[in-house]
Each structure stands twice: as C-alpha cells, then as structure tokens.
Write an enzyme that holds these catalytic residues in place. Structure first.
Site, PDB file in Angstrom:
ATOM      1  N   HIS A 286       0.829  -1.192   0.000  1.00 34.69           N
ATOM      2  CA  HIS A 286       0.000   0.000   0.000  1.00 34.69           C
ATOM      3  C   HIS A 286       0.877   1.261   0.000  1.00 34.69           C
ATOM      4  O   HIS A 286       2.042   1.219   0.384  1.00 34.69           O
ATOM      5  CB  HIS A 286      -0.900  -0.001   1.238  1.00 34.69           C
ATOM      6  CG  HIS A 286      -2.001  -1.030   1.171  1.00 34.69           C
ATOM      7  ND1 HIS A 286      -2.951  -1.153   2.140  1.00 34.69           N
ATOM      8  CD2 HIS A 286      -2.300  -1.960   0.242  1.00 34.69           C
ATOM      9  CE1 HIS A 286      -3.798  -2.127   1.820  1.00 34.69           C
ATOM     10  NE2 HIS A 286      -3.417  -2.645   0.667  1.00 34.69           N
TER      11      HIS A 286
ATOM     12  N   TRP B 145      -6.778   7.050 -40.447  1.00 39.38           N
ATOM     13  CA  TRP B 145      -6.063   8.291 -40.143  1.00 39.38           C
ATOM     14  C   TRP B 145      -6.993   9.479 -39.972  1.00 39.38           C
ATOM     15  O   TRP B 145      -6.757  10.538 -40.516  1.00 39.38           O
ATOM     16  CB  TRP B 145      -4.995   8.580 -41.212  1.00 39.38           C
ATOM     17  CG  TRP B 145      -4.120   7.405 -41.498  1.00 39.38           C
ATOM     18  CD1 TRP B 145      -4.119   6.640 -42.625  1.00 39.38           C
ATOM     19  CD2 TRP B 145      -3.139   6.836 -40.623  1.00 39.38           C
ATOM     20  NE1 TRP B 145      -3.199   5.625 -42.511  1.00 39.38           N
ATOM     21  CE2 TRP B 145      -2.580   5.716 -41.288  1.00 39.38           C
ATOM     22  CE3 TRP B 145      -2.681   7.138 -39.342  1.00 39.38           C
ATOM     23  CZ2 TRP B 145      -1.590   4.922 -40.720  1.00 39.38           C
ATOM     24  CZ3 TRP B 145      -1.695   6.338 -38.781  1.00 39.38           C
ATOM     25  CH2 TRP B 145      -1.160   5.254 -39.465  1.00 39.38           C
TER      26      TRP B 145
ATOM     27  N   ASP C 117     -11.188  -3.323 -37.744  1.00 37.62           N
ATOM     28  CA  ASP C 117      -9.847  -2.747 -37.570  1.00 37.62           C
ATOM     29  C   ASP C 117      -8.774  -3.801 -37.316  1.00 37.62           C
ATOM     30  O   ASP C 117      -7.591  -3.487 -37.400  1.00 37.62           O
ATOM     31  CB  ASP C 117      -9.828  -1.768 -36.384  1.00 37.62           C
ATOM     32  CG  ASP C 117     -10.731  -0.562 -36.612  1.00 37.62           C
ATOM     33  OD1 ASP C 117     -11.295  -0.457 -37.723  1.00 37.62           O
ATOM     34  OD2 ASP C 117     -10.869   0.250 -35.693  1.00 37.62           O
TER      35      ASP C 117
ATOM     36  N   THR D 240     -21.916   1.170 -32.128  1.00 34.37           N
ATOM     37  CA  THR D 240     -23.011   0.395 -31.519  1.00 34.37           C
ATOM     38  C   THR D 240     -22.783   0.245 -30.015  1.00 34.37           C
ATOM     39  O   THR D 240     -23.680   0.485 -29.205  1.00 34.37           O
ATOM     40  CB  THR D 240     -23.090  -1.008 -32.166  1.00 34.37           C
ATOM     41  OG1 THR D 240     -23.105  -0.838 -33.587  1.00 34.37           O
ATOM     42  CG2 THR D 240     -24.325  -1.752 -31.721  1.00 34.37           C
TER      43      THR D 240
ATOM     44  N   ARG E  56      -4.897   4.454 -22.508  1.00 31.41           N
ATOM     45  CA  ARG E  56      -5.030   3.000 -22.297  1.00 31.41           C
ATOM     46  C   ARG E  56      -4.226   2.597 -21.063  1.00 31.41           C
ATOM     47  O   ARG E  56      -4.679   1.802 -20.245  1.00 31.41           O
ATOM     48  CB  ARG E  56      -4.473   2.229 -23.504  1.00 31.41           C
ATOM     49  CG  ARG E  56      -5.394   2.211 -24.698  1.00 31.41           C
ATOM     50  CD  ARG E  56      -4.755   1.432 -25.844  1.00 31.41           C
ATOM     51  NE  ARG E  56      -5.617   1.431 -27.020  1.00 31.41           N
ATOM     52  CZ  ARG E  56      -5.289   0.915 -28.187  1.00 31.41           C
ATOM     53  NH1 ARG E  56      -4.102   0.357 -28.373  1.00 31.41           N
ATOM     54  NH2 ARG E  56      -6.140   0.945 -29.200  1.00 31.41           N
TER      55      ARG E  56
ATOM     56  N   ALA F  90     -15.575   7.313 -39.685  1.00 30.36           N
ATOM     57  CA  ALA F  90     -15.071   6.613 -40.872  1.00 30.36           C
ATOM     58  C   ALA F  90     -15.880   7.063 -42.081  1.00 30.36           C
ATOM     59  O   ALA F  90     -16.986   7.596 -41.941  1.00 30.36           O
ATOM     60  CB  ALA F  90     -15.222   5.096 -40.695  1.00 30.36           C
TER      61      ALA F  90
ATOM     62  N   GLU G 183       0.910   3.889   1.884  1.00 32.91           N
ATOM     63  CA  GLU G 183       1.436   4.341   3.179  1.00 32.91           C
ATOM     64  C   GLU G 183       2.702   3.562   3.544  1.00 32.91           C
ATOM     65  O   GLU G 183       3.664   4.127   4.072  1.00 32.91           O
ATOM     66  CB  GLU G 183       0.395   4.141   4.288  1.00 32.91           C
ATOM     67  CG  GLU G 183      -0.929   4.869   4.051  1.00 32.91           C
ATOM     68  CD  GLU G 183      -1.956   3.969   3.356  1.00 32.91           C
ATOM     69  OE1 GLU G 183      -1.597   3.291   2.372  1.00 32.91           O
ATOM     70  OE2 GLU G 183      -3.128   3.969   3.785  1.00 32.91           O
TER      71      GLU G 183
ATOM     72  N   ARG H 127       1.480   0.713 -26.676  1.00 38.35           N
ATOM     73  CA  ARG H 127       2.759   0.665 -27.389  1.00 38.35           C
ATOM     74  C   ARG H 127       3.414   2.048 -27.384  1.00 38.35           C
ATOM     75  O   ARG H 127       2.738   3.058 -27.312  1.00 38.35           O
ATOM     76  CB  ARG H 127       2.544   0.197 -28.835  1.00 38.35           C
ATOM     77  CG  ARG H 127       1.957  -1.209 -28.902  1.00 38.35           C
ATOM     78  CD  ARG H 127       1.807  -1.708 -30.320  1.00 38.35           C
ATOM     79  NE  ARG H 127       0.911  -0.921 -31.146  1.00 38.35           N
ATOM     80  CZ  ARG H 127      -0.413  -1.009 -31.095  1.00 38.35           C
ATOM     81  NH1 ARG H 127      -1.003  -1.820 -30.248  1.00 38.35           N
ATOM     82  NH2 ARG H 127      -1.161  -0.270 -31.897  1.00 38.35           N
TER      83      ARG H 127
ATOM     84  N   GLY I   6     -16.993   0.332 -31.136  1.00 38.77           N
ATOM     85  CA  GLY I   6     -17.467   1.319 -32.086  1.00 38.77           C
ATOM     86  C   GLY I   6     -18.799   1.946 -31.715  1.00 38.77           C
ATOM     87  O   GLY I   6     -19.204   1.949 -30.548  1.00 38.77           O
TER      88      GLY I   6
HETATM   89  C1  AOF Z   1      -4.357  -0.572  -1.729  1.00 39.63           C
HETATM   90  N1  AOF Z   1      -3.375   0.356  -1.775  1.00 39.63           N
HETATM   91  O1  AOF Z   1      -2.316   2.073  -0.986  1.00 39.63           O
HETATM   92  C2  AOF Z   1      -4.252   1.362   0.137  1.00 39.63           C
HETATM   93  C3  AOF Z   1      -5.316   0.422   0.157  1.00 39.63           C
HETATM   94  O2  AOF Z   1      -6.311  -6.605  -0.528  1.00 39.63           O
HETATM   95  P1  AOF Z   1      -5.522  -5.797   0.456  1.00 39.63           P
HETATM   96  O3  AOF Z   1      -5.287  -6.461   1.767  1.00 39.63           O
HETATM   97  O4  AOF Z   1      -4.264  -5.229  -0.140  1.00 39.63           O
HETATM   98  O5  AOF Z   1      -6.429  -4.532   0.846  1.00 39.63           O
HETATM   99  C4  AOF Z   1      -7.009  -3.732  -0.125  1.00 39.63           C
HETATM  100  C5  AOF Z   1      -7.766  -2.632   0.576  1.00 39.63           C
HETATM  101  O6  AOF Z   1      -6.874  -1.821   1.347  1.00 39.63           O
HETATM  102  C6  AOF Z   1      -8.438  -1.675  -0.382  1.00 39.63           C
HETATM  103  O7  AOF Z   1      -9.718  -2.115  -0.745  1.00 39.63           O
HETATM  104  C7  AOF Z   1      -8.541  -0.424   0.451  1.00 39.63           C
HETATM  105  O8  AOF Z   1      -9.691  -0.532   1.255  1.00 39.63           O
HETATM  106  C8  AOF Z   1      -7.348  -0.482   1.386  1.00 39.63           C
HETATM  107  N2  AOF Z   1      -6.269   0.498   1.109  1.00 39.63           N
HETATM  108  N3  AOF Z   1      -5.315  -0.522  -0.802  1.00 39.63           N
HETATM  109  O9  AOF Z   1      -4.368  -1.433  -2.566  1.00 39.63           O
HETATM  110  C9  AOF Z   1      -3.266   1.295  -0.892  1.00 39.63           C
HETATM  111  N4  AOF Z   1      -4.125   2.318   1.050  1.00 39.63           N
HETATM  112 ZN    ZN Z   2      -3.149  -0.209   3.862  1.00 40.03          ZN
END
Ligand code: AOF
Ligand code: ZN
Length: 371
Positions: free
Chosen positions: A55, A175, A205, A304, A189, A167, A57, A212, A302
């Site tokens: 995470h 293009w 397409d 639709t 993307r 198109a 933090e 890329r 597209g």
């Molecule tokens: C994240 N990244 O920086 C923070 C999250 O599946 P876990 O145990 O990694 O927990 C996911 C949950 O942790 C996520 O749904 C959210 O509630 C909390 N915080 N998750 O992936 C992070 N701070």
């Molecule tokens: Zn966390």
C-alpha cells in the site's frame, strides 16, 4: 505556509498526483498516494504498487524511516484497518510516530469504512478528513464505483471528424486523428485496467489493443464484447491471446460451441453475459468486469457499443478527439442510435478540460449524475 488548511490542500494535491501513478496497475485495489511531511518538508512519498501491494502508506513510511516521527501523513484514501499480507496501515502510521493524518474521506471497503480513522484517533493521532474530497473521488472513481455499485468506471474515447463521424461510408478510418492523438490514446489506455471494443470494431480494424510506444509496463486486459463470438481467431487479437490477456464477453446461448472452443484454444478467456436489447446487456457486461476485479475500463467504440453504453447512462468520463476534416452524412457516426425523442432524455456531460493535441482538439468530459 507550513500548517493550516492551505497547506493541507497543497499536500493532498501532491498525494493525488502520486496516486495517479498507480492508475491502471493497482486493480482490483485502489491507486492510493501518500506523502509524509515534517516541518514543511517531504520526508517520504509512496503510491500503491502493481497488483495493489504494498500500500501507498507502507511505501512512504519505508522511505521516511525515522523521519516519520512527529510528521503529518497525507493519504488519498482512509488508511486501512484490516490485516492483509501486511499489518493495517493505520497501525503502521501510529508505530512510526506520525502525529497527524489527513485524508479526503472514509474508505467504502467494508473491511475499513471508518475503522482506519478510528484506529488512528485511538492511537492519539489527530485526523483531518474531507480535504480535496471531490478531486480524490474523481481520481479514485473506479475503485469507489466498484465498491459501491459493483461495476468499474467506464471511460469512452471517441475520435471523430468535425461533424462527428469516425469513418467514411466504406469504413476507411485509419487516419482520422493525427499521430499525437494516437500517442495520447496509448497513454490513456495505460492508466486503465482494461481496453474494451465491440465486435464490429474488432472485425473492421483487426486491432491489437495493447499499449505501445511508452516503454515496458503492465498491459491492460483486452476485452471484446462479441455476443455470438463472431470473430476470427486467426486475427491480431487471437494470435496474441497467449501473450497479453484477452477476455471475450459473449452470450453462450448465441454462441456456436465450435466458436467458443476455437477461442479457448487460442488462449482467450470467455466470460458469459446475458443479452438485452439486441446485444449484450451493458449493465451486465460491467457487472461481470467488476466481479473480475476491474476498476477502470477504457472503451474505444465502435458506434453500436458506444450508443449502448451512453444510452444506459454508464459512460462516466468521455475523451473526445476532434480532427479537422469533414466526412459528411454518409460517413459512419461515432455513436449509433440512442432512440431519444426529447433533449431532456439526452445523456449530459460537464466539461473537465480542453487541449490541443498536435493538430487535433481533445475534450475531456464527465457525466452529470442522474442523466
Ligand atoms: C491498496 N493500496 O495504498 C491502500 C489500500 O487486498 P488488500 O489487503 O491489499 O487490501 C485492499 C484494501 O486496502 C483496499 O480495498 C482499500 O480498502 C485499502 N487500502 N489498498 O491497494 C493502498 N491504502
Ligand atoms: Zn493499507
């Protein structure tokens, strides 16, 4: 200014900028950003790593080391309170000696939902929440929607002529917009978990749908909505299904068994979706993708599929690339029929930004809720 509401806004915006680096890579988890500040100086920065762990933090605390003692942590989401592969971030912040935590709002994940803030307060940490809540909700919209509505955020890209065509009548479309716009599409993307097109576009397409020209990076999942799997497994998607994930949304009742078998043999993943209104049901498609963990889906048409998604009120953000040419009424429209009779029924969007991209004009819109 070292402390106070203005500093809180400034540092939260910094945390949101860091969070953006994880978009498209953190799913099914949120892309979170964290900056740790002591006496007006940054001592640690972090964002959610690919796949959602570590995470934000934890990354920022590791960077800060002992300098986190006495510091303020700005986090773009409430710190977690549950035990995953690592202990709760709320506890890690307390153990590191952080004295104040600033967030935009509670995390809707039922494992957290207020418990992170409560754990911090119980540890004697000052908690300020509600900072830059609108900006944080926009950036983390995909995660919030998946938690609260069980579906990913849906971004629609349209690349049109001045008169809204994609198109010529014969289908020539390569293009319409310029090279700068095409590069920008690849960047868009890359900050989504998946790229989605309809079967008509896949047939016309023969696209690869990969990112890329931007260096090595995790590729978004490629998704094609093809009710009866009426696609050639010998095309570009089928040939690359083993190398880059390819998911096909289809209705098994409308699909000949031999076609399912051919696509499975090619390495594609088949996801059943109910039909509705002549094609796959748009809400059911997104529910299936949400159940698979996707939080941000980038639809490139597209017409639709675009009209089905727009008509169902499922387009959350729209990027409109406009090129300086006219294709006339005989050209193919970017959006198929919506069946509207009154202006009041039209899906409506609010402008978020406008830019020149090479020779084209790029507009960014978000849906006005309730439309
Ligand atoms: C994240 N990244 O920086 C923070 C999250 O599946 P876990 O145990 O990694 O927990 C996911 C949950 O942790 C996520 O749904 C959210 O509630 C909390 N915080 N998750 O992936 C992070 N701070
Ligand atoms: Zn966390």
């Amino acid at each position: 200014m070292i402390d106070g509401p203005e500093a809180d806004v400034r540092w939260m915006c910094h945390a949101l900028g860091l969070a953006a680096r994880g978009l498209g890579r953190a799913w099914p988890n949120p892309a979170v950003g964290c900056v740790i500040v002591r006496a007006g100086r940054v001592v640690g920065r972090g964002w959610t790593q690919p796949g959602g762990r570590p995470h934000a933090e934890a990354v920022a605390l590791a960077r800060a080391g002992p300098a986190a003692a006495g510091a303020t942590a700005y986090v773009s989401l409430e710190p977690c309170a549950h035990h995953g592969r690592t202990p709760p971030c709320a506890d890690a912040l307390a153990t590191a000696g952080v004295v104040r935590v600033v967030t935009p709002f509670d995390d809707p994940d039922p494992r957290v939902s207020g418990r992170g803030h409560a754990r911090l307060r119980a540890a004697g940490i000052a908690v300020t929440t509600g900072v830059e809540a609108a900006a944080a909700a926009r950036l983390q919209r995909g995660f919030l929607l998946r938690q609260t509505a069980g579906r990913p955020m849906l971004t629609l890209k349209l690349a049109t002529s001045l008169d809204g065509r994609i198109a010529t009548a014969s289908g020539e479309s390569r293009w319409v917009t310029g090279t700068a716009s095409r590069r920008r599409v690849h960047a868009l993307r890359a900050c989504h978990d998946a790229v989605l097109v309809g079967a008509g576009t896949a047939r016309a397409d023969d696209p690869l749908l990969t990112v890329r020209g931007l260096g090595t990076m995790p590729q978004p999942v490629r998704v094609v909505a093809a009710r009866g799997l009426d696609l050639d497994p010998g095309g570009a998607l089928g040939r690359t299904a083993g190398a880059s994930p390819l998911w096909l949304l289809h209705d098994p009742e409308a699909t000949p068994a031999a076609r399912s078998a051919a696509w499975q043999a090619a390495g594609a993943r088949l996801l059943p979706v109910a039909s509705g209104g002549g094609g796959l049901d748009p809400a059911a498609m997104l529910a299936v993708l949400g159940a698979e963990g996707l939080t941000r889906v980038f639809c490139e048409g597209g017409g639709t599929l675009a009209s089905a998604l727009l008509g169902s009120g499922l387009v959350d953000e729209l990027w409109l690339f406009g090129a300086g040419l006219a294709l006339g009424e005989e050209g193919r429209p970017a959006v198929g029929a919506l069946g509207l009779e009154r202006l009041a029924e039209a899906p409506r969007f609010r402008l978020l930004g406008v830019e020149e991209v090479g020779e084209d004009l790029l507009q960014h819109w978000e849906r006005i809720e309730g439309r």
